[in-house]
Write a protein that holds these residues in place. Structure first.
Motif, mmCIF file in Angstrom:
data_model
loop_
_atom_site.group_PDB
_atom_site.id
_atom_site.type_symbol
_atom_site.label_atom_id
_atom_site.label_comp_id
_atom_site.label_asym_id
_atom_site.label_seq_id
_atom_site.Cartn_x
_atom_site.Cartn_y
_atom_site.Cartn_z
ATOM 1 N N ILE A 1 -11.628 10.809 6.005
ATOM 2 C CA ILE A 1 -10.387 10.064 5.805
ATOM 3 C C ILE A 1 -9.449 10.273 6.993
ATOM 4 C CG2 ILE A 1 -8.339 9.842 4.344
ATOM 5 C CD1 ILE A 1 -10.257 10.561 1.962
ATOM 6 N N LEU B 1 -1.941 2.600 3.294
ATOM 7 C CA LEU B 1 -2.973 2.859 2.285
ATOM 8 C C LEU B 1 -3.824 4.073 2.664
ATOM 9 C CD1 LEU B 1 -4.065 -0.815 1.544
ATOM 10 C CD2 LEU B 1 -2.765 0.713 0.034
ATOM 11 N N ARG B 2 -4.162 4.193 3.935
ATOM 12 C CA ARG B 2 -4.956 5.348 4.393
ATOM 13 C C ARG B 2 -4.168 6.651 4.209
ATOM 14 N NH1 ARG B 2 -9.920 3.965 4.287
ATOM 15 N NH2 ARG B 2 -10.655 2.572 5.888
ATOM 16 N N GLN C 1 -8.714 -0.938 2.497
ATOM 17 C CA GLN C 1 -8.299 -0.413 3.792
ATOM 18 C C GLN C 1 -9.264 -0.846 4.890
ATOM 19 O OE1 GLN C 1 -8.532 1.165 0.858
ATOM 20 N NE2 GLN C 1 -7.508 3.139 0.882
ATOM 21 N N GLU D 1 -12.245 14.891 3.375
ATOM 22 C CA GLU D 1 -10.966 14.934 4.092
ATOM 23 C C GLU D 1 -11.119 14.554 5.567
ATOM 24 O OE1 GLU D 1 -7.607 18.210 5.347
ATOM 25 O OE2 GLU D 1 -8.905 18.637 3.639
ATOM 26 N N SER E 1 -13.728 -0.892 1.172
ATOM 27 C CA SER E 1 -12.418 -0.723 0.543
ATOM 28 C C SER E 1 -11.429 -1.733 1.103
ATOM 29 C CB SER E 1 -11.907 0.701 0.801
ATOM 30 O OG SER E 1 -11.583 0.849 2.170
ATOM 31 N N LYS F 1 -4.003 12.203 -1.197
ATOM 32 C CA LYS F 1 -4.736 12.511 -2.426
ATOM 33 C C LYS F 1 -5.971 13.373 -2.164
ATOM 34 C CE LYS F 1 -3.526 8.224 -4.782
ATOM 35 N NZ LYS F 1 -4.069 6.939 -5.256
ATOM 36 N N SER F 2 -6.475 13.362 -0.946
ATOM 37 C CA SER F 2 -7.766 13.991 -0.676
ATOM 38 C C SER F 2 -7.658 15.346 -0.001
ATOM 39 C CB SER F 2 -8.601 13.074 0.219
ATOM 40 O OG SER F 2 -8.061 13.092 1.532
ATOM 41 N N ASP G 1 -10.391 17.533 -0.868
ATOM 42 C CA ASP G 1 -11.624 16.789 -1.062
ATOM 43 C C ASP G 1 -12.562 17.048 0.114
ATOM 44 O OD1 ASP G 1 -13.460 14.424 -0.915
ATOM 45 O OD2 ASP G 1 -12.324 13.828 -2.694
ATOM 46 N N ARG H 1 -1.882 7.262 1.989
ATOM 47 C CA ARG H 1 -1.895 7.588 0.555
ATOM 48 C C ARG H 1 -3.224 8.223 0.166
ATOM 49 N NH1 ARG H 1 -0.264 2.249 -2.201
ATOM 50 N NH2 ARG H 1 1.327 1.698 -0.704
ATOM 51 N N GLU H 2 -4.305 7.616 0.661
ATOM 52 C CA GLU H 2 -5.643 8.140 0.385
ATOM 53 C C GLU H 2 -5.774 9.565 0.944
ATOM 54 O OE1 GLU H 2 -10.225 6.616 1.153
ATOM 55 O OE2 GLU H 2 -8.667 5.940 2.531
ATOM 56 N N ARG H 3 -5.229 9.768 2.120
ATOM 57 C CA ARG H 3 -5.273 11.082 2.782
ATOM 58 C C ARG H 3 -4.501 12.126 1.972
ATOM 59 N NH1 ARG H 3 -2.539 12.105 8.621
ATOM 60 N NH2 ARG H 3 -3.808 13.838 9.327
#
Length: 137
Positions: free
Chosen positions: A52, A35-36, A6, A49, A4, A42-43, A46, A38-40
């Motif tokens: 991330i 970026l991480r 990231q 998790e 990715s 969203k997850s 998930d 933001r990813e966190r």
């Protein structure tokens, strides 16, 4: 193997840190952290998790190294402790020696120990280094 943006940024930051280009490394790690995070966000529901969260903690640990190299021990300790808090949350009540991320957590603890040593807080350094050693056994 899918890498990715990231992941690429983190690797670039590590290279820059190794080259002692601290300002550039800090900028790259901050971008990767954003970026991480933001990813966190969203997850949160998930199954990845914890993975991330561990990656967020890794970026924070790297940022702590930049602060340490700058000689900003206060910011280094704050950043390392933030990483360690995430790592402890991921592991929870499990055995730190068997959980994913345990080596990274021990590394963060050692980094905290180095900051304590630099600040001549020898007792605190001993405690955190012993805890890291326990995980690695």
């Amino acid at each position: 193997l899918r890498i990715s943006q990231q992941d690429s940024l983190v690797e670039l930051g590590i290279i820059l840190l190794s080259k002692r280009e601290f300002s550039d490394a800090q900028d790259v790690f901050n971008e990767a952290l954003e970026l991480r995070e933001r990813e966190r966000a969203k997850s949160k529901h998930d199954e990845d998790e914890n993975l991330i969260d561990n990656k967020v903690a890794k970026v924070l640990n790297n940022l702590g190294c930049v602060h340490y190299e700058y000689g900003d021990l206060n910011e280094a300790i704050v950043t390392f402790e933030e990483a360690l808090e995430i790592q402890r949350d991921v592991i929870g009540d499990g055995d730190p020696g068997t959980e994913p991320g345990c080596l990274a957590m021990a590394s963060t603890m050692c980094n905290i120990g180095y900051v304590y040593l630099e600040g001549r807080k020898f007792e605190e350094a001993i405690v955190i280094m012993e805890e890291a050693n326990e995980i690695l056994q």
